[in-house]
Design a protein around this motif. Structure first.
Motif, PDB file in Angstrom:
ATOM      1  N   GLU A 249      -0.729 -18.400   6.678  1.00 57.98           N
ATOM      2  CA  GLU A 249       0.737 -18.441   6.634  1.00 57.98           C
ATOM      3  C   GLU A 249       1.266 -17.002   6.653  1.00 57.98           C
ATOM      4  N   TYR A 250       1.127 -16.360   7.803  1.00 53.17           N
ATOM      5  CA  TYR A 250       1.456 -14.941   7.922  1.00 53.17           C
ATOM      6  C   TYR A 250       2.932 -14.638   7.678  1.00 53.17           C
ATOM      7  N   ASP A 251       3.789 -15.627   7.886  1.00 52.94           N
ATOM      8  CA  ASP A 251       5.229 -15.396   7.728  1.00 52.94           C
ATOM      9  C   ASP A 251       5.743 -15.738   6.333  1.00 52.94           C
ATOM     10  N   LYS A 252       4.858 -16.219   5.471  1.00 46.29           N
ATOM     11  CA  LYS A 252       5.294 -16.607   4.121  1.00 46.29           C
ATOM     12  C   LYS A 252       5.663 -15.361   3.319  1.00 46.29           C
ATOM     13  N   PRO A 253       6.880 -15.280   2.795  1.00 49.65           N
ATOM     14  CA  PRO A 253       7.272 -14.095   2.018  1.00 49.65           C
ATOM     15  C   PRO A 253       6.581 -14.070   0.650  1.00 49.65           C
ATOM     16  N   ILE A 254       6.031 -12.938   0.265  1.00 52.75           N
ATOM     17  CA  ILE A 254       5.415 -12.787  -1.052  1.00 52.75           C
ATOM     18  C   ILE A 254       5.844 -11.448  -1.646  1.00 52.75           C
ATOM     19  N   ASP A 255       5.937 -11.430  -2.965  1.00 51.39           N
ATOM     20  CA  ASP A 255       6.409 -10.246  -3.683  1.00 51.39           C
ATOM     21  C   ASP A 255       5.274  -9.750  -4.584  1.00 51.39           C
ATOM     22  N   ILE A 256       4.516  -8.758  -4.104  1.00 49.45           N
ATOM     23  CA  ILE A 256       3.343  -8.254  -4.834  1.00 49.45           C
ATOM     24  C   ILE A 256       3.452  -6.747  -5.003  1.00 49.45           C
ATOM     25  N   THR A 257       3.251  -6.296  -6.234  1.00 49.78           N
ATOM     26  CA  THR A 257       3.299  -4.865  -6.526  1.00 49.78           C
ATOM     27  C   THR A 257       2.049  -4.450  -7.291  1.00 49.78           C
ATOM     28  N   GLY A 258       1.463  -3.338  -6.883  1.00 52.92           N
ATOM     29  CA  GLY A 258       0.352  -2.741  -7.613  1.00 52.92           C
ATOM     30  C   GLY A 258       0.793  -1.399  -8.182  1.00 52.92           C
ATOM     31  N   MET A 259       0.495  -1.165  -9.467  1.00 52.61           N
ATOM     32  CA  MET A 259       0.884   0.092 -10.112  1.00 52.61           C
ATOM     33  C   MET A 259      -0.335   0.740 -10.765  1.00 52.61           C
ATOM     34  N   ASP A 260      -0.315   2.062 -10.800  1.00 53.55           N
ATOM     35  CA  ASP A 260      -1.390   2.791 -11.475  1.00 53.55           C
ATOM     36  C   ASP A 260      -0.860   4.168 -11.863  1.00 53.55           C
ATOM     37  N   ILE A 261      -1.414   4.711 -12.929  1.00 57.98           N
ATOM     38  CA  ILE A 261      -0.975   6.030 -13.405  1.00 57.98           C
ATOM     39  C   ILE A 261      -1.527   7.155 -12.515  1.00 57.98           C
ATOM     40  N   ASP A 262      -2.625   6.870 -11.794  1.00 56.35           N
ATOM     41  CA  ASP A 262      -3.323   7.878 -10.995  1.00 56.35           C
ATOM     42  C   ASP A 262      -2.807   7.863  -9.547  1.00 56.35           C
ATOM     43  N   PRO A 263      -2.182   8.948  -9.088  1.00 59.92           N
ATOM     44  CA  PRO A 263      -1.654   8.971  -7.710  1.00 59.92           C
ATOM     45  C   PRO A 263      -2.744   8.829  -6.652  1.00 59.92           C
ATOM     46  N   LYS A 264      -3.956   9.327  -6.962  1.00 61.24           N
ATOM     47  CA  LYS A 264      -5.070   9.194  -5.996  1.00 61.24           C
ATOM     48  C   LYS A 264      -5.404   7.728  -5.756  1.00 61.24           C
ATOM     49  N   MET A 265      -5.379   6.914  -6.846  1.00 59.62           N
ATOM     50  CA  MET A 265      -5.690   5.497  -6.698  1.00 59.62           C
ATOM     51  C   MET A 265      -4.596   4.761  -5.918  1.00 59.62           C
ATOM     52  N   ILE A 266      -3.376   5.209  -6.057  1.00 56.07           N
ATOM     53  CA  ILE A 266      -2.286   4.603  -5.285  1.00 56.07           C
ATOM     54  C   ILE A 266      -2.500   4.842  -3.793  1.00 56.07           C
ATOM     55  N   GLU A 267      -2.912   6.043  -3.434  1.00 51.18           N
ATOM     56  CA  GLU A 267      -3.192   6.348  -2.021  1.00 51.18           C
ATOM     57  C   GLU A 267      -4.357   5.523  -1.501  1.00 51.18           C
ATOM     58  N   ILE A 268      -5.412   5.387  -2.330  1.00 49.38           N
ATOM     59  CA  ILE A 268      -6.571   4.567  -1.936  1.00 49.38           C
ATOM     60  C   ILE A 268      -6.145   3.114  -1.761  1.00 49.38           C
ATOM     61  N   SER A 269      -5.333   2.607  -2.688  1.00 47.89           N
ATOM     62  CA  SER A 269      -4.846   1.223  -2.612  1.00 47.89           C
ATOM     63  C   SER A 269      -4.085   0.970  -1.313  1.00 47.89           C
ATOM     64  N   LYS A 270      -3.228   1.917  -0.957  1.00 52.98           N
ATOM     65  CA  LYS A 270      -2.441   1.775   0.280  1.00 52.98           C
ATOM     66  C   LYS A 270      -3.353   1.710   1.502  1.00 52.98           C
ATOM     67  N   LYS A 271      -4.378   2.572   1.512  1.00 49.83           N
ATOM     68  CA  LYS A 271      -5.320   2.571   2.649  1.00 49.83           C
ATOM     69  C   LYS A 271      -6.096   1.256   2.725  1.00 49.83           C
ATOM     70  N   ASN A 272      -6.528   0.747   1.551  1.00 55.22           N
ATOM     71  CA  ASN A 272      -7.265  -0.525   1.532  1.00 55.22           C
ATOM     72  C   ASN A 272      -6.390  -1.683   2.009  1.00 55.22           C
ATOM     73  N   ALA A 273      -5.126  -1.705   1.560  1.00 44.93           N
ATOM     74  CA  ALA A 273      -4.207  -2.765   1.982  1.00 44.93           C
ATOM     75  C   ALA A 273      -3.943  -2.704   3.483  1.00 44.93           C
ATOM     76  N   LEU A 274      -3.829  -1.484   3.986  1.00 49.09           N
ATOM     77  CA  LEU A 274      -3.627  -1.289   5.423  1.00 49.09           C
ATOM     78  C   LEU A 274      -4.828  -1.810   6.208  1.00 49.09           C
ATOM     79  N   GLU A 275      -6.038  -1.501   5.711  1.00 50.61           N
ATOM     80  CA  GLU A 275      -7.275  -1.953   6.354  1.00 50.61           C
ATOM     81  C   GLU A 275      -7.367  -3.479   6.358  1.00 50.61           C
ATOM     82  N   ALA A 276      -6.817  -4.098   5.294  1.00 53.15           N
ATOM     83  CA  ALA A 276      -6.841  -5.562   5.192  1.00 53.15           C
ATOM     84  C   ALA A 276      -5.740  -6.213   6.039  1.00 53.15           C
ATOM     85  N   GLY A 277      -4.895  -5.392   6.670  1.00 57.80           N
ATOM     86  CA  GLY A 277      -3.793  -5.924   7.468  1.00 57.80           C
ATOM     87  C   GLY A 277      -2.615  -6.357   6.622  1.00 57.80           C
TER      88      GLY A 277
END
Length: 375
Positions: A249-277
């Motif tokens: 269901e690619y068009d289904k709207p979802i509201d998901i947020t990931g938070m972390d105190i470490d800016p490096k982990m936020i950058e890694i998270s963004k790259k992983n999410a991008l890789e997952a499409g």
């Protein structure tokens, strides 16, 4: 169509979740045991369950099981099994093994005997006088002996099912994708409410939540050992991938947020999410958990916070638990799910969990604390 028995293995504590996944996929008479769920299937189900199972470690094909109290019994019983139904004449089939509480305790000897028995059977059935070539498709055979009962299986998955293919970076102790998916599946969140991970690390929980929220098969972007097997046809693989595509269901709207105190982990998270499409679906931001202030009603927090196992970190971790508990008291409509090994968690958090579940994060025994929000 040929009937086979498949075994979906799982980390201790997740086997019930895997069993429910199989029932939700339409399989009946699913038998759940320690660290595995067993079910009847057909070759066409090998692609299907490998693509869809979120919390299982592997899918194995059961070739046979029997009691073995001597090496002679192990050899003869193994040789009597129909290996030629599954392994081709040129198939490569290394044998791995384990033994527990059994007379046949030498694993290397058990592996060698099983290998020899399969070779003898294959040469006999294929009419081969010399050695087997083993240059073809890969079939990882396992002999698992427990209390003198031997189970002989072939691994259909290849790399473990937690290897979804999207993780391009990770932190020191990343949460396995299969456990992250299980943490979401235990809840009744399926995409309709705000979802927040306050300690997202490399983004595994938010990414798995997004896959669940849009009903995307977790194995869609990877390969499996059984794709090379002749008794599972190319058409069966194509149909399984097509089913996964149709059900997403690619068009289904979802509201998901990931938070972390470490800016490096936020950058890694963004790259992983991008890789997952899922780069545009999941938001990540640098933030301390204690600063979280929910704006909506009826949301979900699902997190794997630090455990405070190192003495120097304990006070800081406990203060984080205390502050988070204080914040969430003001937001009773939110459901909070937290996985931790800290033995005094509820006392520090300030609230007794509605429900608790024992789970293992790797080799660490943890508790999944579940605080249900008020409707």
């Amino acid at each position: 169509m040929q009937k086979i028995t498949l075994i979906a293995t799982a980390a201790m504590g997740l086997e019930g979740i895997v069993g429910q996944e199989l029932r939700d996929l339409g399989y009946e008479n699913v038998q759940v045991e320690n660290s595995r769920a067993i079910f009847e299937a057909t070759p066409a189900d090998i692609p299907r369950v490998n693509l869809w199972l979120r919390s299982a470690d592997r899918v194995k094909l059961l070739v046979g099981k029997f009691n073995a109290y001597s090496f002679d019994e192990l050899f003869e019983e193994t040789k009597a099994l129909p290996w030629e139904k599954f392994i081709t004449e040129d198939g490569e089939f290394p044998v791995v093994g384990k033994s527990k509480k059994s007379k046949l305790y030498s694993v290397p000897d058990c592996q060698a005997i099983v290998k020899k028995a399969i070779v003898e059977r294959m040469k006999q059935k294929y009419g081969i006088a010399n050695r087997l070539e083993e240059t073809g498709a890969f079939y990882r055979v396992e002999v698992d002996i427990n209390k003198d009962e031997a189970w002989l299986t072939i691994d259909t998955s290849g790399a473990g099912l937690h290897k979804r293919g999207y993780r391009v970076g990770q932190g020191e102790a990343p949460l396995k994708e299969t456990l992250a998916a299980a943490l979401v599946q235990v809840t009744n969140w399926r995409g309709g409410a705000p979802f927040v991970d306050l300690f997202c690390g490399s983004g595994t929980i938010p990414i798995e939540a997004a896959l669940i929220g849009q009903n995307i098969a977790p194995g869609f972007n990877r390969e499996f050992a059984s794709e090379q097997w002749s008794f599972v046809s190319d058409r069966q693989w194509e149909e399984a991938f097509q089913e996964a595509e149709d059900k997403a269901e690619y068009d289904k709207p979802i509201d998901i947020t990931g938070m972390d105190i470490d800016p490096k982990m936020i950058e890694i998270s963004k790259k992983n999410a991008l890789e997952a499409g899922l780069g545009e679906l999941v938001s990540f931001k640098q933030m301390q958990a204690r600063d979280f202030k929910p704006r909506d009603k009826g949301g979900y927090i699902i997190s794997n916070p630090p455990y405070g196992e190192r003495i120097g970190d304990r006070k800081e971790v406990e203060e984080t638990y205390r502050q988070l508990g204080g914040v969430m008291k003001d937001h009773p409509t939110w459901s909070v799910y937290l996985l931790t090994a800290h033995p005094q968690f509820e006392k520090i958090y300030g609230t007794t969990a509605t429900k608790k579940r024992k789970l293992f994060n790797g080799f660490i025994e943890t508790t999944y604390y579940q605080f249900f929000g008020k409707k």
